[in-house]
Structure formats: C-alpha cells, structure tokens
Write a protein that holds these residues in place. Sequence first.
Motif, short mmCIF file in Angstrom:
data_model
loop_
_atom_site.label_atom_id
_atom_site.label_comp_id
_atom_site.label_asym_id
_atom_site.label_seq_id
_atom_site.Cartn_x
_atom_site.Cartn_y
_atom_site.Cartn_z
N LYS A 30 -8.57 10.51 1.92
CA LYS A 30 -7.77 11.21 0.91
C LYS A 30 -8.43 11.05 -0.48
CE LYS A 30 -4.28 12.95 1.27
NZ LYS A 30 -3.93 14.38 1.46
N ALA A 31 -8.91 9.85 -0.76
CA ALA A 31 -9.58 9.62 -2.04
C ALA A 31 -10.83 10.48 -2.16
CB ALA A 31 -9.93 8.13 -2.19
N ASP A 32 -11.59 10.56 -1.08
CA ASP A 32 -12.79 11.39 -1.10
C ASP A 32 -12.44 12.88 -1.29
OD1 ASP A 32 -14.28 9.13 -0.71
OD2 ASP A 32 -14.52 9.43 1.46
N GLY A 33 -11.34 13.29 -0.66
CA GLY A 33 -10.90 14.67 -0.76
C GLY A 33 -10.50 15.03 -2.19
N VAL A 34 -9.87 14.09 -2.86
CA VAL A 34 -9.48 14.33 -4.26
C VAL A 34 -10.72 14.42 -5.13
CG1 VAL A 34 -8.36 13.29 -6.27
CG2 VAL A 34 -7.21 13.26 -4.06
N HIS A 51 0.82 -1.21 0.00
CA HIS A 51 0.00 0.00 0.00
C HIS A 51 0.85 1.26 0.00
CE1 HIS A 51 0.90 0.02 4.33
NE2 HIS A 51 0.54 1.28 4.31
N ARG A 52 2.07 1.19 0.56
CA ARG A 52 2.92 2.38 0.63
C ARG A 52 3.29 2.90 -0.75
NH1 ARG A 52 7.28 -0.20 4.63
NH2 ARG A 52 6.81 -1.92 3.19
N PHE A 53 3.51 2.00 -1.69
CA PHE A 53 3.85 2.41 -3.06
C PHE A 53 2.70 3.19 -3.68
CE2 PHE A 53 3.45 1.51 -7.62
CZ PHE A 53 4.65 2.03 -8.09
N HIS A 54 1.50 2.66 -3.58
CA HIS A 54 0.34 3.29 -4.20
C HIS A 54 -0.05 4.58 -3.48
CE1 HIS A 54 -0.32 -0.03 -6.98
NE2 HIS A 54 0.00 -0.83 -5.98
N LEU A 106 1.78 12.03 -5.06
CA LEU A 106 2.50 12.77 -6.10
C LEU A 106 1.58 13.10 -7.28
CD1 LEU A 106 6.02 11.04 -6.15
CD2 LEU A 106 5.16 12.93 -4.74
N LEU A 107 0.69 12.18 -7.61
CA LEU A 107 -0.28 12.47 -8.67
C LEU A 107 -1.20 13.62 -8.27
CD1 LEU A 107 -1.22 8.82 -9.71
CD2 LEU A 107 -0.12 10.53 -11.20
N GLU A 108 -1.59 13.64 -7.00
CA GLU A 108 -2.42 14.74 -6.51
C GLU A 108 -1.67 16.07 -6.61
OE1 GLU A 108 -5.05 15.93 -2.52
OE2 GLU A 108 -3.67 14.22 -2.48
N ALA A 160 -5.05 10.04 -9.09
CA ALA A 160 -4.70 10.09 -7.67
C ALA A 160 -5.76 9.37 -6.84
CB ALA A 160 -4.56 11.54 -7.21
N ARG A 161 -7.04 9.63 -7.17
CA ARG A 161 -8.12 8.96 -6.43
C ARG A 161 -8.02 7.45 -6.59
NH1 ARG A 161 -13.20 8.73 -4.36
NH2 ARG A 161 -14.60 7.21 -5.27
N GLU A 162 -7.80 6.99 -7.80
CA GLU A 162 -7.69 5.55 -8.04
C GLU A 162 -6.52 4.94 -7.25
OE1 GLU A 162 -6.99 2.43 -11.78
OE2 GLU A 162 -7.33 4.56 -12.15
N ALA A 163 -5.40 5.66 -7.20
CA ALA A 163 -4.23 5.14 -6.48
C ALA A 163 -4.49 5.12 -4.98
CB ALA A 163 -3.01 5.99 -6.80
N TYR A 164 -5.19 6.13 -4.45
CA TYR A 164 -5.53 6.13 -3.02
C TYR A 164 -6.42 4.93 -2.68
CZ TYR A 164 -3.65 10.76 -1.77
OH TYR A 164 -2.83 11.84 -1.49
N LEU A 165 -7.40 4.66 -3.52
CA LEU A 165 -8.30 3.54 -3.26
C LEU A 165 -7.56 2.21 -3.38
CD1 LEU A 165 -11.50 4.76 -5.18
CD2 LEU A 165 -11.12 4.66 -2.68
N THR A 166 -6.65 2.11 -4.33
CA THR A 166 -5.84 0.89 -4.44
C THR A 166 -5.03 0.68 -3.17
OG1 THR A 166 -5.67 1.10 -6.84
CG2 THR A 166 -4.03 -0.28 -5.74
N ALA A 167 -4.43 1.76 -2.68
CA ALA A 167 -3.63 1.67 -1.45
C ALA A 167 -4.50 1.24 -0.27
CB ALA A 167 -2.97 3.01 -1.16
#
Length: 409
Positions: A403-407, A361-364, A370-372, A380-387
């Motif tokens: 964080k995903a919701d915030g994005v 999860h740390r990678f994602h 960084l995407l955000e 960025a949202r997709e990566a947060y949810l993956t993490a």
Amino acid sequence: MGPEDLLRRLAPQVLGAVVRRYGHFDLAEDATQEALVAAATQWPADGVPDDPRAWLITVASRRLTDLLRAEQARRRREDRVARWALPEDWLAPAADRTGPASDDTLILLFMCCHPALSPASQIALTLRAVGGLTTAEIARAFLVPEATMTRRVSRAKQTVKASGVPFALPSGEARGERLGAVLHVLYLIFNEGYVGTAGPSLQRTDLADEAIRLTRMVHRLLPGDGEVAGLLALMLLTDARRAARTAPDGGLVPMAEQDRGRWNAAHIAEGIALVTAALPRGHTGPYQLQAAIAAVHDEAPSAAETDWPQIAALYGLLLRISDNPVVRLNHAVAVAMAEGPRAGLELLDALAGEGRLGADHRFHAARAHLLEMTGEQPAAREAYLTAAGLTANLQQQRFLHSKADGVAG
C-alpha cells in the motif's frame, strides 16, 4: 463421526466427570489424557466400545487411582478413592443423559477461565482441558517453544488447584462474571486464528475452527443466553469470509476487494439467524452488536453497497456499553465511510493519545487509508510504513508495504 472427532467431543465430558467425582484437577487431566491415548491405540484394532464415554471414564478413573497411589503424602485419600465405585449414571449412554455430561463441560470451561489465571494461561488451559489439544499443538499455534507452553499449562493447573475452587458452577453474580471470562477467552482464541499476531500466515484456521467448536458447545449448554448466541454469530459471520481473505500466494485481500461469491453462505445464514433471534431478547450486549455489524457487512451485495450509516450507528451503540479505544477506532472508520474521510480523521486525531493505540498497527493503517482518500499521499505513505513496522504478521507487513509503494507511485 470418526474416532478422532469422537475423542475430541468426549474429552471434556470425561475430564469433567472424573474431576467432579474425585477432585485433583491436575492429576485428573493427566489420567484423562492417558485414557484418550489408550483409546486411540486400542479402538482402531478392537473397535469402538458400545459406550465409549463410560469406557474412557473407567480407564481414566483407574489411572487416577494409580496416580494417587503413587503420591505417598496422599495415601489415605487414595485408599478412599480406590474403594469408590463409579455411579451408575456415569455409565449410562450419553444419549440417555441430559445433565452431568453437559454440566461438567461447562464447569470445566469456568475452571479454565478462573480469574486467578492470566488471559494467556486461561487460553492455554481451555485449549488443553476442554479443546483436547496437546501442549505441542497449542505451542505451535502460539509460536512459542513447547517447553514454554508446558510450563504455562502446568502453572495454570497448579493455580487452579491452589485456589481451592470447588468443581461446581458459580452462583449468582459470580456466574455471570465467569461466563463473561469464558466468552472473552473464546473470543481471543478466535481472533488469534482469524489474524495471527505473528508468523508467516495471515490466518490460523485450526484456532478459528476450535473457537467456533467450543462456542457452539457453550451455546448448546446455554441456548437462552443472548451474548453466547451473539459471540457464535460474530464468529460465523466473520469466518464466513475466510476463503476470500487470502490471495493464491497467501497475501491479504481487504474486504472491499474480496470475491463475495467465495464467502460461506451457510455460515452467513446461520449467523444472521442467531443474531436476529438474540437481539430482541433482554439485554443487548457487545457481542450481539458486533455480530449485527458483521451481518450488515455480509449482507451487502458489494463493498460499494455497504450500509455504512447503519454500521456507524451500531458502533455508536456499542460505544455506550463497551467504550474502548478499538471500538472508537472502528467507529471512526465507519463514520469516515459514511460521512467522508475528514470526519473520520477528526475522530482518529482525538484518539492519537489513547494509551497503547498509538502502538497498534490498526490505528496507523486506518489513518493511512483515510489520508490516502483525502489525497495526502506523503502522509499516507508514512502512516502505512509505520503500521507495517508495528505488526509481526508477515502477510500484514507485505500488504501494508505494498500500500505504501502504491501511494508513492
């Protein structure tokens, strides 16, 4: 020092003394535990003996003799053990002794971190034999049934017994390798306490505290070893942020948003002093470099004033001696903060196929951040949810979902 703290401090010394004299690591461990139980029962009523260590060794030795007597297949050895007398130096007050008690504790750590054991067994046996934790306490810390942990500890003791390893410090190159295993186990225990891999709480402070206590012990025994000092410094500098890492509801507070006034100034000062003294001496190892990185973070008056170029440079040095995907991940984040998110993303993209890192999860989470920063909100949202889907720690899941919701908003 209360009776409970005294027993925890004396436990590895007593076990080490009994194993050194009689052998039988598994039975000696049982006998020592029974002596500790007897002390916990009798001392509150009768008072602490003048020499509590000698009292415990005597009781544990008598109990070991009983256990050996019960094993018919070892009757001849038991007869010999029953005739042995405790050496006078065992019964000397601990304050008057500079050798065996300290040596025995270190040897116990080396035995518990025997290379024949898996890391999970090394951790369990270290916490049981050296840390003095009960099997139930260890099971609760690692969120496994007590029966599972009992089997793990039992198998570990049997493996040590079957290995025939003598109760003595390894010599030459083997000693350095085994010390490396000891430090790695203590590091793993601390990390599990700092961020639990699973469960409802972000931190397990009892494990972090125990890792620091045991590492302090090793540092007292090996004060000239730079990597031991580096590991202790790393733990103190990292643990210094404990009080500010969680919100009142238990949620995760990232470092950039933490109230640095709540950081433990004493831990920071001690950690910086340790790493400052260790770095100029001889070979610089990975724990010293990680401690130096933690010191740069802790010395910054605010997140905005963090010296990211220095941190990126230190990670570059760390890569030369400890090149692994997690270090590369941290280096990429440091480069992003020093040179801009695009530079970091390029490094992360090169890491995408690095073994198990894609399932970490740390990678994602790093990639999402960084995407955000670059304004790529959907990615960025997709990566947060993956993490969030890759961590079993509920507080980390909550944070990443927020964080995903915030994005998205």
